[in-house]
Design a protein around this motif. Structure first.
Motif, short mmCIF file in Angstrom:
data_model
loop_
_atom_site.label_atom_id
_atom_site.label_comp_id
_atom_site.label_asym_id
_atom_site.label_seq_id
_atom_site.Cartn_x
_atom_site.Cartn_y
_atom_site.Cartn_z
N LYS A 32 0.89 -1.16 0.25
CA LYS A 32 0.17 0.08 -0.17
C LYS A 32 0.89 1.45 -0.25
O LYS A 32 1.54 1.49 0.90
CB LYS A 32 -0.88 -0.40 1.38
CG LYS A 32 -2.11 1.44 1.86
CD LYS A 32 -2.72 0.93 3.02
CE LYS A 32 -3.53 2.18 2.55
NZ LYS A 32 -4.88 2.24 3.49
N PRO A 33 0.35 2.27 -0.84
CA PRO A 33 1.14 3.47 -0.62
C PRO A 33 1.32 3.90 0.60
O PRO A 33 0.30 3.61 1.12
CB PRO A 33 0.52 4.06 -2.16
CG PRO A 33 -0.29 2.70 -2.60
CD PRO A 33 -0.42 2.25 -2.26
N VAL A 34 2.36 4.37 0.95
CA VAL A 34 2.35 5.33 2.39
C VAL A 34 3.44 6.42 2.78
O VAL A 34 4.89 6.52 1.35
CB VAL A 34 2.35 4.10 3.38
CG1 VAL A 34 4.10 4.20 2.67
CG2 VAL A 34 2.84 4.60 4.55
N LEU A 66 3.17 5.59 8.09
CA LEU A 66 4.26 4.34 8.22
C LEU A 66 4.23 5.13 9.99
O LEU A 66 4.45 4.35 10.17
CB LEU A 66 5.55 4.70 7.67
CG LEU A 66 6.77 4.23 8.17
CD1 LEU A 66 5.90 2.40 7.31
CD2 LEU A 66 7.50 4.49 7.25
N ALA A 67 4.29 5.62 10.20
CA ALA A 67 4.48 6.93 11.43
C ALA A 67 3.07 5.63 12.26
O ALA A 67 2.90 5.35 13.25
CB ALA A 67 3.96 8.07 11.75
N VAL A 108 -3.14 6.56 17.81
CA VAL A 108 -3.20 8.13 17.05
C VAL A 108 -3.91 8.35 17.26
O VAL A 108 -5.31 7.37 16.13
CB VAL A 108 -2.27 8.08 15.29
CG1 VAL A 108 -2.08 8.94 15.23
CG2 VAL A 108 -1.06 7.22 15.78
N VAL A 109 -4.13 9.44 18.00
CA VAL A 109 -5.91 10.43 17.98
C VAL A 109 -5.99 11.47 17.74
O VAL A 109 -7.03 11.50 16.83
CB VAL A 109 -5.68 10.46 19.77
CG1 VAL A 109 -5.83 9.22 20.00
CG2 VAL A 109 -5.31 10.94 20.46
N THR A 168 -7.35 10.44 7.27
CA THR A 168 -8.57 9.14 7.43
C THR A 168 -8.85 8.15 6.23
O THR A 168 -9.04 7.42 6.56
CB THR A 168 -10.10 11.07 6.18
OG1 THR A 168 -9.43 12.08 7.09
CG2 THR A 168 -10.68 9.77 6.75
N ALA A 169 -8.15 8.48 5.00
CA ALA A 169 -8.13 6.85 4.00
C ALA A 169 -7.66 5.91 5.36
O ALA A 169 -7.71 4.79 4.61
CB ALA A 169 -6.98 7.26 3.04
N TRP A 170 -6.53 6.75 5.49
CA TRP A 170 -5.69 5.27 6.79
C TRP A 170 -6.18 4.84 7.67
O TRP A 170 -6.29 3.75 8.30
CB TRP A 170 -4.02 5.99 7.14
CG TRP A 170 -3.15 4.75 7.28
CD1 TRP A 170 -2.61 4.33 8.48
CD2 TRP A 170 -2.47 3.89 6.13
NE1 TRP A 170 -2.10 2.98 9.31
CE2 TRP A 170 -2.02 3.35 7.43
CE3 TRP A 170 -2.11 4.21 5.19
CZ2 TRP A 170 -1.02 2.11 7.02
CZ3 TRP A 170 -0.99 3.36 4.84
CH2 TRP A 170 -0.15 2.44 5.46
N ASP A 171 -7.21 5.83 8.42
CA ASP A 171 -7.51 6.03 9.35
C ASP A 171 -8.64 6.65 9.60
O ASP A 171 -8.41 7.97 10.24
CB ASP A 171 -6.78 5.21 10.76
CG ASP A 171 -7.61 4.94 12.18
OD1 ASP A 171 -8.27 4.81 12.14
OD2 ASP A 171 -6.88 4.66 13.65
#
Length: 276
Positions: free
Chosen positions: A130-132, A137-138, A149-150, A163-166
């Protein structure tokens, strides 16, 4: 409650150009002051939510951007380099949550000062295919430690990447990208108020810890120069997928730490300016 804050500079309120974020830039002193104000807003939010310990890691460039005397008195500061864990130096499984302040979009995205770790030298990074960039990565490394991560602050493109990541991460766009070196800026006081409120809100109720990852992760990096992969192949476990791309498999966060070694090797072999 222990809160960890990693702070980069490109995504800080008001900053849009190399001269804002590099020590030789004509507006760097103003930039580091703006950086401190964004960080302090996040610290205030953490304290308002009940944080008893706050650790701030200066994660940008020389990692000596934040002046200790400008930092909120409730926070401790990790400053200088080298750092074994680079942008996540000081993060441990004992931390209750992590906040990313001043982050930027990955290389190739049309975000303000977008790049991935090394300016022009790193063209692409993939984590498990997945592109990152620095954000993903962090985040994945923190999750591997069991730390959620909040919140994240940066431009709108960085916020969208997070947002796309989490999608559970609270994001605060402090500026809206018009191009790589141009943005529409939120008023500074408004942006900092939004940061403080977002961090406080994200920490109440107590964040849920992520489940530990299963199995090894695969990290691949495509470099601008073929000389970097040629040298990195001397590290056990590093393999090439083409003349400019290397990869390795392993557990995070150890894989993130190895990536820090890759960057130090690359820095010794190249002289690419950060934002060319």
């Amino acid at each position: 409650m222990r809160i960890y804050i990693s702070v980069d500079m490109e995504g800080i309120t008001g900053l849009v150009d190399r001269d804002d974020v590099q020590p030789d830039g004509r507006d760097y002193e103003r930039g580091r002051s703006m950086m401190a104000e964004d960080v302090n807003a996040a610290v205030r939010g953490a304290v308002a939510a009940g944080a008893t310990e706050v650790l701030v890691n200066d994660a940008h460039g020389p990692m000596r951007n934040l002046l200790p005397e400008a930092l909120h008195p409730a926070a401790r500061l990790v400053r200088g380099k080298p750092k074994k864990m680079v942008m996540l130096e000081g993060l441990t499984a004992q931390d209750d949550a992590a906040v990313f302040v001043g982050y930027h979009a990955r290389a190739g995205a049309l975000g303000v000062l977008s790049h991935s770790f090394m300016g022009h030298e790193i063209e692409d990074i993939w984590l498990d295919g997945k592109p990152v960039g620095e954000i993903g990565l962090a985040h994945a490394t923190a999750a591997a430690l069991g730390v959620p991560v909040v919140a994240l602050t940066g431009d709108d493109v960085a916020c969208a990447e997070m947002t796309a990541w989490d999608e559970s991460v609270a994001t605060v766009p402090v500026k809206y990208a018009r191009d790589r070196f141009a943005a529409e800026l939120r008023p500074a006081e408004e942006a900092r108020r939004a940061i403080e409120e977002a961090v406080a809100g994200a920490l109440a109720p107590a964040p849920k810890r992520p489940a530990p990852p299963e199995g090894d992760a695969t990290l691949a990096v495509r470099w601008q120069s073929a000389s970097v992969p040629a040298v990195l192949l001397g590290i056990p476990g590093v393999t090439a997928t083409d003349s400019r791309t290397v990869q390795a498999c392993g557990q995070l966060p150890a894989l993130y730490r190895q990536f820090g070694v890759w960057m130090r090797v690359a820095a010794s072999l190249t002289s690419q300016p950060p934002y060319c």
